[in-house]
Design a protein around this motif. Structure first.
Motif, PDB file in Angstrom:
ATOM      1  N   VAL A 147       0.847  -1.195   0.000  1.00 37.14           N
ATOM      2  CA  VAL A 147       0.000   0.000   0.000  1.00 37.14           C
ATOM      3  C   VAL A 147       0.883   1.246   0.000  1.00 37.14           C
ATOM      4  O   VAL A 147       1.822   1.339   0.790  1.00 37.14           O
ATOM      5  CB  VAL A 147      -0.924  -0.007   1.234  1.00 37.14           C
ATOM      6  N   PRO A 148       0.604   2.234  -0.851  1.00 38.64           N
ATOM      7  CA  PRO A 148       1.449   3.418  -0.901  1.00 38.64           C
ATOM      8  C   PRO A 148       1.264   4.308   0.318  1.00 38.64           C
ATOM      9  O   PRO A 148       0.151   4.429   0.845  1.00 38.64           O
ATOM     10  CB  PRO A 148       0.969   4.142  -2.168  1.00 38.64           C
ATOM     11  N   ARG A 208     -12.360  -2.328  -6.359  1.00 44.72           N
ATOM     12  CA  ARG A 208     -11.634  -3.062  -5.317  1.00 44.72           C
ATOM     13  C   ARG A 208     -11.294  -2.183  -4.115  1.00 44.72           C
ATOM     14  O   ARG A 208     -11.254  -2.667  -2.977  1.00 44.72           O
ATOM     15  CB  ARG A 208     -10.364  -3.662  -5.936  1.00 44.72           C
ATOM     16  N   LEU A 209     -11.051  -0.890  -4.332  1.00 41.71           N
ATOM     17  CA  LEU A 209     -10.690   0.005  -3.235  1.00 41.71           C
ATOM     18  C   LEU A 209     -11.859   0.857  -2.744  1.00 41.71           C
ATOM     19  O   LEU A 209     -11.675   1.791  -1.966  1.00 41.71           O
ATOM     20  CB  LEU A 209      -9.527   0.922  -3.658  1.00 41.71           C
ATOM     21  N   GLY A 210     -13.066   0.549  -3.207  1.00 41.11           N
ATOM     22  CA  GLY A 210     -14.224   1.311  -2.765  1.00 41.11           C
ATOM     23  C   GLY A 210     -14.517   2.530  -3.611  1.00 41.11           C
ATOM     24  O   GLY A 210     -15.320   3.379  -3.214  1.00 41.11           O
ATOM     25  N   GLY A 211     -13.893   2.652  -4.773  1.00 42.17           N
ATOM     26  CA  GLY A 211     -14.168   3.689  -5.760  1.00 42.17           C
ATOM     27  C   GLY A 211     -14.055   3.066  -7.132  1.00 42.17           C
ATOM     28  O   GLY A 211     -13.499   1.974  -7.293  1.00 42.17           O
ATOM     29  N   ALA A 217     -16.921  -0.634  -0.327  1.00 41.37           N
ATOM     30  CA  ALA A 217     -16.451   0.394   0.606  1.00 41.37           C
ATOM     31  C   ALA A 217     -16.928   0.110   2.029  1.00 41.37           C
ATOM     32  O   ALA A 217     -16.179   0.289   3.001  1.00 41.37           O
ATOM     33  CB  ALA A 217     -16.927   1.772   0.146  1.00 41.37           C
ATOM     34  N   GLN A 218     -18.173  -0.351   2.169  1.00 42.84           N
ATOM     35  CA  GLN A 218     -18.706  -0.656   3.498  1.00 42.84           C
ATOM     36  C   GLN A 218     -18.027  -1.861   4.131  1.00 42.84           C
ATOM     37  O   GLN A 218     -17.894  -1.953   5.352  1.00 42.84           O
ATOM     38  CB  GLN A 218     -20.214  -0.896   3.401  1.00 42.84           C
ATOM     39  N   LEU A 219     -17.583  -2.810   3.293  1.00 46.86           N
ATOM     40  CA  LEU A 219     -16.922  -4.009   3.802  1.00 46.86           C
ATOM     41  C   LEU A 219     -15.471  -3.765   4.196  1.00 46.86           C
ATOM     42  O   LEU A 219     -14.875  -4.592   4.886  1.00 46.86           O
ATOM     43  CB  LEU A 219     -16.949  -5.118   2.745  1.00 46.86           C
ATOM     44  N   ALA A 220     -14.900  -2.654   3.751  1.00 45.41           N
ATOM     45  CA  ALA A 220     -13.465  -2.442   3.948  1.00 45.41           C
ATOM     46  C   ALA A 220     -13.064  -2.472   5.418  1.00 45.41           C
ATOM     47  O   ALA A 220     -12.045  -3.069   5.781  1.00 45.41           O
ATOM     48  CB  ALA A 220     -13.037  -1.127   3.299  1.00 45.41           C
ATOM     49  N   GLY A 233      -8.909  -1.234   1.188  1.00 42.00           N
ATOM     50  CA  GLY A 233     -10.119  -1.665   0.509  1.00 42.00           C
ATOM     51  C   GLY A 233     -10.374  -3.134   0.772  1.00 42.00           C
ATOM     52  O   GLY A 233     -10.265  -3.606   1.898  1.00 42.00           O
ATOM     53  N   LEU A 234     -10.696  -3.869  -0.298  1.00 44.29           N
ATOM     54  CA  LEU A 234     -10.885  -5.316  -0.178  1.00 44.29           C
ATOM     55  C   LEU A 234      -9.680  -6.050  -0.760  1.00 44.29           C
ATOM     56  O   LEU A 234      -9.796  -6.905  -1.642  1.00 44.29           O
ATOM     57  CB  LEU A 234     -12.174  -5.750  -0.887  1.00 44.29           C
TER      58      LEU A 234
END
Length: 444
Positions: free
Chosen positions: A227-228, A258-261, A344-347, A370-371
């Motif tokens: 992750v950056p 995958r990251l909620g966007g 996004a809600q699952l993250a 994210g996921l």
């Protein structure tokens, strides 16, 4: 179903001798699970291969593909068109960041990367700067298996056998710092200065006027989810702007939710010059990928006699009707079922669950956004990759499909999971990790 003879197929990215001695086969799938020939459930902890965000055999995608094959099974995209390819490109352009509204369709992430590299070279030729032929990637990056992708990629095992055939490339250091990031949740707060190497070393060494493009994964997925740091991608963008460099985001894994966007570019607030996509765009139901390009790059290449192709590039199945049908249906599913919102809600539940693995024996790092999560294990018996392979095998036996790039285990669940599904996946992985710690001789 009768098990076929296994000898003829040479499997990709697989230890073939080992697999054929102890095959792990699935024969059907639905929702978030596969089934084996003996009827066992195997939870899909990797969304197929980062692809199946909407779950397996989504009825809307299946129906769209059935209608398509009964109408138009194949059409070339070479000097002939069909409506769904244009419709898909328009939909994707509408979802992309402002100014990125030209789409070149391919069949995979590997093809997307090589296509973007060709577009970059063609752009600089059109701009009268044909000397720009050096690409900048990053250590531990994966950009597919074409010669362009492995040249700019930084996973050493993927490069080693083909080193004499690489394109010109240099590499930024990985954003991974085990001393400070081992169990960080989400983005590390410090480390944005890692991006300064682009200016201080690479531009200084090679000269900005010789660099065609900088290509990075916003989150490095295939190497085990790196992750950056906060501000890192923004700083890369600033340096590229300062020196007139093209910035390419490889969103083959991060694109489409995958990251909620919709894209990582949106999540991080950084707009590149090209975006690579594949995988989730068709929910894995058909091979599909592409490159989203800033209009100024596209328009610069639209030169020469109007009867000649402006870009001498493409694939037999670029814009395949079945793939486009799957892609259009998947975009409908993502939006109408709010799957990106669900991701996004699952993250947060996902983050909480995977970090519970941090206390297990042999776990040296847990990384997530994210996921997507990477759970890194200690190297066992001086044999890199063996520990990861053991746990991957033990997890499959316990009804969980994961992946082991080296000694990292990857979890990337479908967006349609529930928090209970997430906990079930993590529990099965925990059981596998503990079993291998108790019995390190477990066969892989």
């Amino acid at each position: 179903m009768t098990t076929p003879d296994l000898d003829a197929l040479w499997m990709p990215f697989t230890p073939n001798r080992q697999f054929k001695a102890m095959p792990r086969m699935v024969v059907s799938a639905e929702g978030i699970a596969y089934r084996t020939a003996d009827g066992r459930e195997v939870l899909d902890g990797t969304s197929g291969l980062w692809c199946v965000g909407a779950g397996h055999r989504h009825p809307r995608i299946a129906a769209a593909m059935k209608i398509q094959i009964d109408t138009l099974d194949y059409a070339s995209s070479f000097q002939v068109g069909h409506p769904s390819a244009f419709a898909l490109a328009e939909r994707i352009a509408d979802l992309a960041p402002a100014g990125m509204d030209r789409v070149f369709l391919v069949n995979s992430g590997s093809e997307a990367c090589d296509t973007a590299m060709k577009i970059a070279l063609a752009y600089w030729q059109a701009m009268g700067q044909g000397q720009r032929a050096l690409f900048v990637g990053r250590e531990r990056a994966f950009h597919g298996v074409g010669f362009g992708g492995i040249s700019v990629g930084g996973m050493t095992n993927n490069r080693r056998a083909f080193g004499s055939a690489m394109l010109r490339a240099d590499h930024l250091r990985s954003t991974w710092d085990p001393a400070t990031q081992a169990f960080v949740r989400g983005q590390p707060a410090t480390g944005a200065e890692m991006a300064d190497e682009l200016e201080a070393r690479i531009v200084s060494l090679h000269g900005a006027s010789n660099i065609a493009a900088v290509i990075v994964e916003p989150v490095a997925g295939s190497t085990g989810v790196l992750v950056p740091p906060v501000g890192y991608l923004q700083r890369l963008r600033e340096i590229c702007n300062r020196h007139g460099l093209l910035l390419v985001f490889d969103e083959v894994i991060t694109g489409f939710g995958r990251l909620g966007g919709m894209f990582a570019a949106e999540v991080f607030g950084v707009v590149p010059d090209m975006i690579l996509f594949a995988k989730t765009v068709s929910n894995g139901a058909a091979p599909l990928g592409g490159v989203i390009v800033r209009r100024k790059i596209h328009d610069a290449i639209m030169q020469g006699p109007v009867h000649l192709a402006e870009l001498m590039h493409g694939y037999t199945c670029s814009g395949h009707p079945l793939a486009c049908a799957a892609g259009l249906a998947m975009l409908d599913v993502l939006q109408e079922e709010d799957l990106i919102g669900r991701a996004a809600q699952l993250a947060q539940p996902f983050e909480d669950a995977v970090h519970q693995l941090a206390s297990l024996p042999g776990v040296v790092s847990v990384r997530n956004l994210g996921l997507a999560a990477g759970i890194e294990l200690a190297v066992a018996d001086g044999q890199p990759g063996r520990h990861g392979a053991q746990v991957q095998a033990a997890a499959f036996d316990r009804g969980l499909l994961t992946r082991a790039p080296g000694d990292s285990l990857v979890l990337a669940p479908p967006f349609v999971c529930t928090p209970d599904n997430i906990r079930d996946m993590v529990d099965r992985l925990a059981d596998a990790i503990q079993a291998c710690a108790r019995s390190p001789e477990i066969a892989v």
